[in-house]
Scaffold this motif. Sequence first.
Motif, PDB file in Angstrom:
ATOM      1  N   MET A   1      43.548  92.420  43.344  1.00  7.30           N
ATOM      2  CA  MET A   1      43.682  93.529  42.540  1.00  7.30           C
ATOM      3  C   MET A   1      43.417  94.618  43.627  1.00  7.30           C
ATOM      4  N   MET A   2      43.902  95.855  43.434  1.00  7.10           N
ATOM      5  CA  MET A   2      43.595  96.777  44.387  1.00  7.10           C
ATOM      6  C   MET A   2      42.442  97.469  44.120  1.00  7.10           C
ATOM      7  N   ASN A   3      41.590  97.995  45.022  1.00  2.00           N
ATOM      8  CA  ASN A   3      40.414  98.611  44.853  1.00  2.00           C
ATOM      9  C   ASN A   3      40.750 100.251  44.891  1.00  2.00           C
ATOM     10  N   ILE A   4      41.296 100.925  44.167  1.00  2.00           N
ATOM     11  CA  ILE A   4      41.599 102.279  44.188  1.00  2.00           C
ATOM     12  C   ILE A   4      40.696 103.201  43.751  1.00  2.00           C
ATOM     13  N   VAL A   5      40.174 104.024  44.801  1.00  2.00           N
ATOM     14  CA  VAL A   5      39.008 105.172  44.203  1.00  2.00           C
ATOM     15  C   VAL A   5      39.645 106.461  44.420  1.00  2.00           C
ATOM     16  N   PHE A   6      39.053 107.640  44.060  1.00  2.00           N
ATOM     17  CA  PHE A   6      39.466 109.017  44.122  1.00  2.00           C
ATOM     18  C   PHE A   6      38.311 109.647  44.810  1.00  2.00           C
ATOM     19  N   GLU A   7      39.094 110.515  45.861  1.00  2.00           N
ATOM     20  CA  GLU A   7      37.966 111.253  46.484  1.00  2.00           C
ATOM     21  C   GLU A   7      38.649 112.619  46.371  1.00  2.00           C
ATOM     22  N   LYS A   8      37.665 113.729  46.094  1.00  7.90           N
ATOM     23  CA  LYS A   8      37.985 115.155  46.170  1.00  7.90           C
ATOM     24  C   LYS A   8      38.910 115.674  47.278  1.00  7.90           C
ATOM     25  N   LEU A   9      40.043 116.088  47.162  1.00  8.93           N
ATOM     26  CA  LEU A   9      41.032 116.425  48.052  1.00  8.93           C
ATOM     27  C   LEU A   9      40.375 117.356  49.167  1.00  8.93           C
ATOM     28  N   GLY A  10      40.547 116.883  50.443  1.00 12.13           N
ATOM     29  CA  GLY A  10      39.960 117.850  51.363  1.00 12.13           C
ATOM     30  C   GLY A  10      40.721 117.820  52.787  1.00 12.13           C
ATOM     31  N   MET A  11      40.305 118.361  53.809  1.00 16.22           N
ATOM     32  CA  MET A  11      41.110 118.655  54.954  1.00 16.22           C
ATOM     33  C   MET A  11      41.438 117.191  55.614  1.00 16.22           C
ATOM     34  N   GLU A  12      40.502 116.367  55.444  1.00 14.68           N
ATOM     35  CA  GLU A  12      40.485 115.056  55.880  1.00 14.68           C
ATOM     36  C   GLU A  12      41.810 114.184  55.439  1.00 14.68           C
ATOM     37  N   HIS A  13      42.506 114.510  54.367  1.00 14.57           N
ATOM     38  CA  HIS A  13      43.638 113.844  53.611  1.00 14.57           C
ATOM     39  C   HIS A  13      45.083 114.489  54.106  1.00 14.57           C
ATOM     40  N   GLN A  14      44.787 115.513  54.872  1.00 14.07           N
ATOM     41  CA  GLN A  14      45.964 116.582  55.010  1.00 14.07           C
ATOM     42  C   GLN A  14      47.163 115.569  55.606  1.00 14.07           C
ATOM     43  N   LYS A  15      46.986 114.934  56.883  1.00 13.73           N
ATOM     44  CA  LYS A  15      48.212 114.233  57.207  1.00 13.73           C
ATOM     45  C   LYS A  15      48.695 113.172  56.435  1.00 13.73           C
ATOM     46  N   SER A  16      47.821 112.506  55.724  1.00 15.72           N
ATOM     47  CA  SER A  16      48.395 111.392  54.868  1.00 15.72           C
ATOM     48  C   SER A  16      49.125 111.908  53.619  1.00 15.72           C
ATOM     49  N   VAL A  17      48.493 112.931  52.854  1.00 19.63           N
ATOM     50  CA  VAL A  17      49.246 113.463  51.910  1.00 19.63           C
ATOM     51  C   VAL A  17      50.410 114.160  52.218  1.00 19.63           C
ATOM     52  N   MET A  18      50.493 114.922  53.103  1.00 24.10           N
ATOM     53  CA  MET A  18      51.631 115.413  53.705  1.00 24.10           C
ATOM     54  C   MET A  18      52.928 114.652  54.093  1.00 24.10           C
ATOM     55  N   ASP A  51      41.182 126.144  41.170  1.00 19.44           N
ATOM     56  CA  ASP A  51      40.078 126.351  40.025  1.00 19.44           C
ATOM     57  C   ASP A  51      40.282 125.162  39.159  1.00 19.44           C
ATOM     58  N   LEU A  52      41.082 124.090  39.334  1.00 22.50           N
ATOM     59  CA  LEU A  52      40.971 122.931  38.357  1.00 22.50           C
ATOM     60  C   LEU A  52      40.605 121.621  39.234  1.00 22.50           C
ATOM     61  N   CYS A  53      41.610 120.829  39.494  1.00 26.02           N
ATOM     62  CA  CYS A  53      41.192 119.630  40.510  1.00 26.02           C
ATOM     63  C   CYS A  53      42.061 119.182  41.107  1.00 26.02           C
ATOM     64  N   ALA A  54      41.805 118.369  42.254  1.00 22.81           N
ATOM     65  CA  ALA A  54      42.680 117.715  43.091  1.00 22.81           C
ATOM     66  C   ALA A  54      42.176 116.549  43.767  1.00 22.81           C
ATOM     67  N   TYR A  55      42.637 115.362  43.795  1.00 17.85           N
ATOM     68  CA  TYR A  55      42.260 114.104  44.408  1.00 17.85           C
ATOM     69  C   TYR A  55      42.991 113.426  45.129  1.00 17.85           C
ATOM     70  N   ALA A  56      42.410 112.994  46.439  1.00 18.68           N
ATOM     71  CA  ALA A  56      43.214 111.918  47.357  1.00 18.68           C
ATOM     72  C   ALA A  56      43.127 110.400  46.525  1.00 18.68           C
ATOM     73  N   VAL A  57      44.075 109.591  46.514  1.00 14.51           N
ATOM     74  CA  VAL A  57      44.061 108.307  45.993  1.00 14.51           C
ATOM     75  C   VAL A  57      43.982 107.378  47.062  1.00 14.51           C
ATOM     76  N   VAL A  58      42.909 106.709  47.092  1.00 11.75           N
ATOM     77  CA  VAL A  58      42.545 105.759  48.288  1.00 11.75           C
ATOM     78  C   VAL A  58      42.557 104.511  47.881  1.00 11.75           C
ATOM     79  N   ASP A  59      43.152 103.592  48.641  1.00 12.55           N
ATOM     80  CA  ASP A  59      43.021 102.193  48.723  1.00 12.55           C
ATOM     81  C   ASP A  59      41.720 101.671  49.412  1.00 12.55           C
ATOM     82  N   ALA A  60      40.590 101.572  48.854  1.00 14.87           N
ATOM     83  CA  ALA A  60      39.468 101.598  49.507  1.00 14.87           C
ATOM     84  C   ALA A  60      39.278 100.208  50.113  1.00 14.87           C
TER      85      ALA A  60
END
Length: 165
Positions: A1-18, A51-60
Amino acid sequence: MMNIVFEKLGMEHQKSVMEIFNYYITTGTGAFPPTPLPEQFYPMLMKRSEDLCAYAVVDADINRTVGFCSLSPFHPFSTFQKTADVSYFIAEDYTAKGVGAKCLSLLEQEGKVLGVHHLIAEISSENEPSIQFHIKNGFSNIGEFKNVGEKLGRNFGIVLMQKTL
């Protein structure tokens, strides 16, 4: 089973999100830009949901960003402040494994806390898996703008789906 966690979207996610977003830009009509976007576009992507929310989806288990999800204003006027656009893009090898449902559940919880009463999803008419996902998760198909987009040498529409929280 995957261990999916959510992190508040930040600049550290830029490369992978793009990379994930550009995959969908180049392979179909699920993401609407006509050509890949540079990494410098990322702050604008983050600003849409500030003004709302955004998250990176991370396989921990492997510390890999495998997607992102967000709520963004449906319309700039406060008349529509209780309505938000919902968006999620999941790495292809993580689709159809329950990750999207986890994203939607989180966005619904966050939306309620933020006073959002309605979610709107704007989906390419060619993206039948996404349309079915939204129906399965309580969205109603409220209409379609037919043939309003042109990408990859073909026309496509935008299916509008809505869910009341």
